[in-house]
Design an enzyme around this catalytic site. Structure first.
Site, PDB file in Angstrom:
ATOM      1  N   GLU A  51       0.873  -1.447  -0.064  1.00 19.41           N
ATOM      2  CA  GLU A  51       0.090  -0.040   0.010  1.00 19.41           C
ATOM      3  C   GLU A  51       0.829   1.360  -0.001  1.00 19.41           C
ATOM      4  OE1 GLU A  51      -1.539   1.995   3.385  1.00 19.41           O
ATOM      5  OE2 GLU A  51      -1.193   0.058   4.478  1.00 19.41           O
ATOM      6  N   ALA A  82     -13.153   1.652   6.581  1.00 18.03           N
ATOM      7  CA  ALA A  82     -13.643   1.166   5.454  1.00 18.03           C
ATOM      8  C   ALA A  82     -12.852  -0.036   5.038  1.00 18.03           C
ATOM      9  CB  ALA A  82     -13.809   2.312   4.191  1.00 18.03           C
ATOM     10  N   LYS A 127      -3.630  -1.469  15.679  1.00 16.66           N
ATOM     11  CA  LYS A 127      -3.104  -0.772  16.782  1.00 16.66           C
ATOM     12  C   LYS A 127      -4.023  -0.969  17.874  1.00 16.66           C
ATOM     13  CE  LYS A 127       0.320   2.247  15.157  1.00 16.66           C
ATOM     14  NZ  LYS A 127       0.295   2.088  13.578  1.00 16.66           N
TER      15      LYS A 127
HETATM   16  N1  PSU Z   1      -2.807   1.415  10.745  1.00 15.45           N
HETATM   17  C1  PSU Z   1      -1.412   1.604  10.904  1.00 15.45           C
HETATM   18  N2  PSU Z   1      -0.733   2.237  10.029  1.00 15.45           N
HETATM   19  C2  PSU Z   1      -1.316   2.852   8.752  1.00 15.45           C
HETATM   20  C3  PSU Z   1      -2.694   2.677   8.596  1.00 15.45           C
HETATM   21  C4  PSU Z   1      -3.365   2.080   9.659  1.00 15.45           C
HETATM   22  O1  PSU Z   1      -0.895   0.930  11.721  1.00 15.45           O
HETATM   23  O2  PSU Z   1      -0.678   3.512   8.134  1.00 15.45           O
HETATM   24  C5  PSU Z   1      -3.269   3.231   7.343  1.00 15.45           C
HETATM   25  C6  PSU Z   1      -3.866   2.107   6.395  1.00 15.45           C
HETATM   26  O3  PSU Z   1      -3.368   2.608   5.056  1.00 15.45           O
HETATM   27  C7  PSU Z   1      -5.107   1.859   6.650  1.00 15.45           C
HETATM   28  C8  PSU Z   1      -5.454   3.351   7.154  1.00 15.45           C
HETATM   29  O4  PSU Z   1      -5.846   1.197   5.554  1.00 15.45           O
HETATM   30  O5  PSU Z   1      -4.458   3.825   7.766  1.00 15.45           O
HETATM   31  C9  PSU Z   1      -6.944   3.389   7.693  1.00 15.45           C
HETATM   32  O6  PSU Z   1      -7.326   4.690   7.786  1.00 15.45           O
HETATM   33  P1  PSU Z   1      -8.840   4.752   8.359  1.00 15.45           P
HETATM   34  O7  PSU Z   1      -8.861   4.382   9.718  1.00 15.45           O
HETATM   35  O8  PSU Z   1      -9.143   6.195   8.020  1.00 15.45           O
HETATM   36  O9  PSU Z   1      -9.675   3.703   7.573  1.00 15.45           O
END
Ligand code: PSU
Ligand code: MN
Length: 305
Positions: free
Chosen positions: A25, A141, A159
Site C-alpha cells: 500500500e 472502510a 493498533k
Molecule cells: N494502521 C497503521 N498504519 C497505517 C494505517 C493504519 O498502523 O498506515 C493506514 C492504512 O493505510 C489503513 C488506514 O488502511 O490507515 C486506515 O485509515 P482509516 O482508519 O481512516 O480507515
C-alpha cells in the site's frame, strides 16, 4: 483489462507467468512515517518481497491512473509529498475522474489489487473499529473491503488505539476469516498479543494459502486477514506504548480530529512520543509481513499450477 489500470511491465509479466506477486500500500508511505523512514520502509519492503521470491506491486493512484508497480521516482514522490490524500474506496472514482493523486489505504489497495488479479497484500496494520465508535460511527472502510474483495491481507493485527474486540466482532459478522500466524491471539501491532483470541491458528504459509484457496473455490467473496505478530525482540516497551496511546487519544479528542485524519494523527503522535522507537518496530513488522505474504503468494501460485 480495466482502462484505468496501469500495471508495470514487470508486474504484468509476473501475473501472466504465474510468478507470485505481493501488493503493497501507499498510505503507509505518504502518511505512515516521516521522510526518510517512509522511503526506507517502502524500498526495503520491495527488496524483501524479491528475496522471498515474489514480485512487489506497490499501489497508488497517480494522475488518475490506478498504478500497480511503481518506479523509484514514483515512490520518492509519494514519500516526499505528505499532501497526497489518503485514497480509500470512496475516493478512488473522484481521483480518477479528476486525474489526481492518492495514497491508497488498505481498502483502496485491496480493490486495485483485485482489479489487477493480485490475491495477496502485505501491510503494517489494518484499520478497524475506533474506540468510541458507538458515538462517532468511525469504522475503517478496510473492514468492509475485507468483507467484499478477494484479497488476503497480511498484517501485524491492528493498533490498540482501536477497539480490537469490536474490530474482531465486525470481521466475524461479515464472514472474514482471521488467521493467527503461529499464535492463538490477535496481535496488537507493536505488541505480539492483545489478550483477544483468534479462532483459527495456522502454523505455515501453506496452511494459510489452503484456507483462502478453499474460500475462493467455494465462491465465498471477500478477503481474509493473516495476522502475523511482531517478533518479540522488536516489540515496544509496554509502559511507553500505553503512555503514548493514551496521550495520542486524548490529544485527538481535544483537537477534534475527525474522519480520515484520525488514523494519521494518532500514528504521527505515537511516533513522536516514543521518540522513533515505534518507527523502528513499525518497519520491522512490515518487512516480516512482506516476507510472509511472499511465502503465501508462492504457495498459492504452486497450488494453481
Ligand atoms: N494502521 C497503521 N498504519 C497505517 C494505517 C493504519 O498502523 O498506515 C493506514 C492504512 O493505510 C489503513 C488506514 O488502511 O490507515 C486506515 O485509515 P482509516 O482508519 O481512516 O480507515
Ligand atoms: Mn475512519
Amino acid at each position: 483489462m480495466n482502462e484505468h489500470l496501469a500495471i508495470s511491465p514487470e508486474v504484468a509479466e509476473a501475473l501472466d507467468a504465474g510468478v507470485p506477486v505481493v501488493a503493497l500500500e501507499s498510505t503507509i508511505i505518504a502518511h505512515g512515517f516521516g521522510y526518510p523512514a517512509n522511503r526506507e520502509c517502502a524500498l526495503r519492503s520491495e527488496e524483501v518481497a524479491r528475496e522471498a521470491g515474489a514480485v512487489p506491486a506497490t499501489i497508488a493512484v497517480l494522475e488518475g491512473k490506478l498504478k500497480v508497480g511503481l518506479s523509484a521516482e514514483e515512490l520518492e514522490y509519494l514519500a516526499t509529498n505528505p499532501d497526497i490524500p489518503k485514497a480509500s474506496r470512496r475516493d478512488i472514482p473522484v481521483l480518477v475522474a479528476r486525474g489526481a493523486d492518492g495514497a491508497t489505504t488498505v481498502a483502496g489497495t485491496m480493490l486495485i489489487a483485485a482489479l489487477a488479479g493480485i490475491r495477496v497484500f502485505a501491510t503494517g496494520g489494518i484499520g478497524g473499529v475506533h474506540r468510541g465508535a458507538a458515538d462517532t460511527f468511525d469504522i475503517s472502510a478496510d473492514l468492509q473491503e475485507l468483507a467484499r474483495t478477494d484479497v488476503l491481507v497480511v498484517s501485524a493485527g491492528a493498533k490498540s488505539v482501536l477497539d480490537l474486540g469490536l474490530t474482531l466482532e465486525y470481521l466475524e459478522t461479515y464472514g472474514v476469516p482471521v488467521l493467527g500466524f503461529r499464535t492463538d491471539e490477535f496481535p496488537a501491532f507493536y505488541e505480539p498479543s492483545s489478550g483477544l483470541r483468534v479462532d483459527t491458528r495456522v502454523d505455515s504459509a501453506e496452511e494459510a494459502a489452503a484456507i483462502v484457496a478453499a474460500k475462493w473455490e467455494l465462491g465465498l467473496a471477500g478477503g481474509a486477514v493473516l495476522a502475523n505478530p511482531i517478533a518479540p525482540e522488536h516489540a515496544l516497551d509496554q509502559a511507553l506504548l500505553d503512555r503514548a496511546m493514551r496521550t495520542a487519544l486524548q490529544e485527538a479528542e481535544a483537537a477534534d480530529v475527525h474522519g480520515k485524519d484520525v488514523t494519521p494523527f494518532l500514528l504521527a503522535r505515537i511516533h513522536e512520543i516514543t521518540g522513533g522507537a515505534s518507527e523502528e518496530a513499525n518497519k520491522q513488522l512490515v518487512w516480516s509481513n512482506v516476507r510472509l505474504a511472499a511465502e503465501v503468494a508462492g504457495s498459492l501460485a504452486g497450488r494453481s499450477s
